[in-house]
Design a protein around this motif. Structure first.
Motif, PDB file in Angstrom:
ATOM      1  N   GLY A 171      -7.733  14.011 -10.295  1.00 44.26           N
ATOM      2  CA  GLY A 171      -7.469  12.799  -9.638  1.00 44.26           C
ATOM      3  C   GLY A 171      -8.706  12.049  -9.095  1.00 44.26           C
ATOM      4  N   THR A 172      -9.846  12.647  -9.396  1.00 48.92           N
ATOM      5  CA  THR A 172     -11.332  12.328  -8.738  1.00 48.92           C
ATOM      6  C   THR A 172     -11.721  10.952  -9.470  1.00 48.92           C
ATOM      7  N   SER A 173     -12.383  10.142  -8.674  1.00 53.74           N
ATOM      8  CA  SER A 173     -12.619   8.761  -9.349  1.00 53.74           C
ATOM      9  C   SER A 173     -14.209   8.830  -8.660  1.00 53.74           C
ATOM     10  N   ILE A 174     -15.222   8.694  -9.564  1.00 55.85           N
ATOM     11  CA  ILE A 174     -16.791   8.570  -9.381  1.00 55.85           C
ATOM     12  C   ILE A 174     -17.090   7.153 -10.024  1.00 55.85           C
ATOM     13  N   SER A 175     -17.680   6.275  -9.197  1.00 55.48           N
ATOM     14  CA  SER A 175     -18.004   4.919  -9.727  1.00 55.48           C
ATOM     15  C   SER A 175     -19.601   4.677  -9.211  1.00 55.48           C
ATOM     16  N   ALA A 176     -20.307   4.535 -10.492  1.00 47.86           N
ATOM     17  CA  ALA A 176     -21.716   4.278 -10.046  1.00 47.86           C
ATOM     18  C   ALA A 176     -22.369   2.993 -10.780  1.00 47.86           C
ATOM     19  N   GLY A 189     -12.588  18.207  -4.260  1.00 48.97           N
ATOM     20  CA  GLY A 189     -11.098  18.380  -4.158  1.00 48.97           C
ATOM     21  C   GLY A 189     -10.546  17.447  -4.966  1.00 48.97           C
ATOM     22  N   THR A 190      -9.254  17.225  -4.823  1.00 55.92           N
ATOM     23  CA  THR A 190      -8.243  16.357  -5.477  1.00 55.92           C
ATOM     24  C   THR A 190      -8.414  15.013  -5.021  1.00 55.92           C
ATOM     25  N   TYR A 191      -8.262  14.038  -5.767  1.00 51.55           N
ATOM     26  CA  TYR A 191      -8.059  12.545  -5.723  1.00 51.55           C
ATOM     27  C   TYR A 191      -9.312  12.007  -4.303  1.00 51.55           C
ATOM     28  N   VAL A 192     -10.590  12.704  -4.848  1.00 54.85           N
ATOM     29  CA  VAL A 192     -11.729  12.120  -4.061  1.00 54.85           C
ATOM     30  C   VAL A 192     -12.239  10.856  -4.638  1.00 54.85           C
ATOM     31  N   ASN A 193     -12.669  10.006  -4.042  1.00 56.56           N
ATOM     32  CA  ASN A 193     -13.189   8.869  -4.351  1.00 56.56           C
ATOM     33  C   ASN A 193     -14.661   8.744  -3.826  1.00 56.56           C
ATOM     34  N   ILE A 194     -15.716   8.424  -4.867  1.00 59.61           N
ATOM     35  CA  ILE A 194     -16.788   8.189  -4.587  1.00 59.61           C
ATOM     36  C   ILE A 194     -17.440   6.946  -5.334  1.00 59.61           C
ATOM     37  N   LEU A 222     -16.408  18.675  -0.725  1.00 62.51           N
ATOM     38  CA  LEU A 222     -15.653  17.685  -0.450  1.00 62.51           C
ATOM     39  C   LEU A 222     -14.062  17.916  -0.476  1.00 62.51           C
ATOM     40  N   GLY A 223     -13.265  17.801   0.772  1.00 62.80           N
ATOM     41  CA  GLY A 223     -12.006  18.088   0.667  1.00 62.80           C
ATOM     42  C   GLY A 223     -11.132  16.987   0.235  1.00 62.80           C
ATOM     43  N   ASN A 224      -9.945  17.088  -0.047  1.00 64.79           N
ATOM     44  CA  ASN A 224      -8.985  16.375  -0.681  1.00 64.79           C
ATOM     45  C   ASN A 224      -8.948  15.054  -0.226  1.00 64.79           C
ATOM     46  N   ARG A 225      -8.838  13.955  -1.062  1.00 60.09           N
ATOM     47  CA  ARG A 225      -8.664  12.805  -0.998  1.00 60.09           C
ATOM     48  C   ARG A 225      -9.516  12.104   0.166  1.00 60.09           C
ATOM     49  N   CYS A 226     -10.816  12.589   0.165  1.00 60.80           N
ATOM     50  CA  CYS A 226     -11.898  12.029   0.992  1.00 60.80           C
ATOM     51  C   CYS A 226     -12.532  10.910   0.332  1.00 60.80           C
ATOM     52  N   VAL A 227     -13.041  10.092   0.940  1.00 63.99           N
ATOM     53  CA  VAL A 227     -13.902   8.756   0.449  1.00 63.99           C
ATOM     54  C   VAL A 227     -15.260   8.849   0.993  1.00 63.99           C
TER      55      VAL A 227
END
Length: 271
Positions: A171-176, A189-194, A222-227
């Motif tokens: 579920g992790t999303s990384i955008s550069a 972790g799961t569902y992290v957004n960077i 990085l813990g779950n669902r952090c942004v």
């Protein structure tokens, strides 16, 4: 698909180790001996898929079935790299090698749009890659995306680097859009957004790609669902609590939690 059927024990006799890309040679002496003698063995394919791949490498057909789970791949720490096929079989057994081969092959296929992929990169599940810039993945990076798809997006002119030994959960999303750099041995972790830009202007909601670089240093958790928002540097050895919103720099070896995230504890270095 012949290679997939072969790993399942269904390939024709013509599927030999000699069909493995030439980039394999030189990394594992056991493979060179097997290739010279014409050995046709599933564990040899497992080792062969560990070779580094660049955009000039061979492309394969897709993998649709998940590898069997036996718990060994869930162990914490860097994956053990056996010096030979015999040692690999003795230490882990054929089931582990079969599962590892499937994950290594999935990485070759799903990460083929990356500019560079290191050795022993593994994928469980599905990773979506949209690369219009530069995407570099280091050695031994692991994607655990079985429960939900992870995504790596690099916009035109952007750069995304993922350091060796880092694990990225589902579920992790990384955008550069400009630059996102993730260090070595990080746990995401799961569902992290960077994301290094917010995509829209706060004034009129128009499209806005004004980006600021993100740096996540080595050994960060990085813990779950952090942004992680644009312009942030997370210091080495820091821990970001679950569901935290990080809008400013995080000092090394600290625990931050909350919205916005703030320091609640300093972490002592291991002796």
């Amino acid at each position: 698909m012949e290679l997939i059927r072969y790993l399942r024990g269904q390939a024709p006799d013509s599927c030999m180790l000699s069909s493995v890309p030439s980039v394999v040679g030189g990394h594992y002496p056991g493979l060179e001996r097997a290739q010279t003698s014409g050995t046709d063995h599933p564990t040899a394919i497992a080792m062969a898929m560990a070779a580094p791949l660049t955009t000039n490498g061979m492309l394969y057909s897709s993998v649709s079935e998940e590898p069997p789970s036996n718990g060994l791949e869930e162990m914490v720490g860097e994956p053990y790299v056996p010096p030979s096929l015999v040692e690999a079989v003795r230490r882990h057994g054929f089931r582990w090698l079969y599962s590892t081969a499937r994950q290594l092959l999935a990485a070759r296929i799903q990460l083929r749009k990356c500019n560079s992929v290191g050795k022993w990169v593994r994928v469980r599940g599905r990773v979506l890659v949209d690369n219009r810039g530069t995407l570099v993945i280091g050695d031994r990076v692991r994607f655990r995306s079985r429960a939900a798809t992870s995504e790596l997006v690099v916009w035109k002119g952007g750069r995304l680097e993922i350091g060796a030994g880092t694990t990225i959960n589902y579920g992790t999303s990384i955008s550069a859009a400009h630059s996102v750099k993730i260090g070595t041995n990080c746990l995401i972790g799961t569902y992290v957004n960077i994301m290094d830009c917010t995509f829209h202007s706060m004034k009129d909601r128009s499209w806005d790609m004004d980006a600021e670089p993100i740096v996540i240093e080595d050994d960060v958790w990085l813990g779950n669902r952090c942004v992680i928002m644009k312009g942030v540097t997370v210091g080495r050895g820091a821990v970001v609590g679950a569901c935290s919103l990080v809008t400013r720099d995080v000092p090394p070896r600290t625990l931050v939690v909350g919205v916005p995230a703030r320091v609640v504890k300093h972490i002592e270095a291991q002796q």
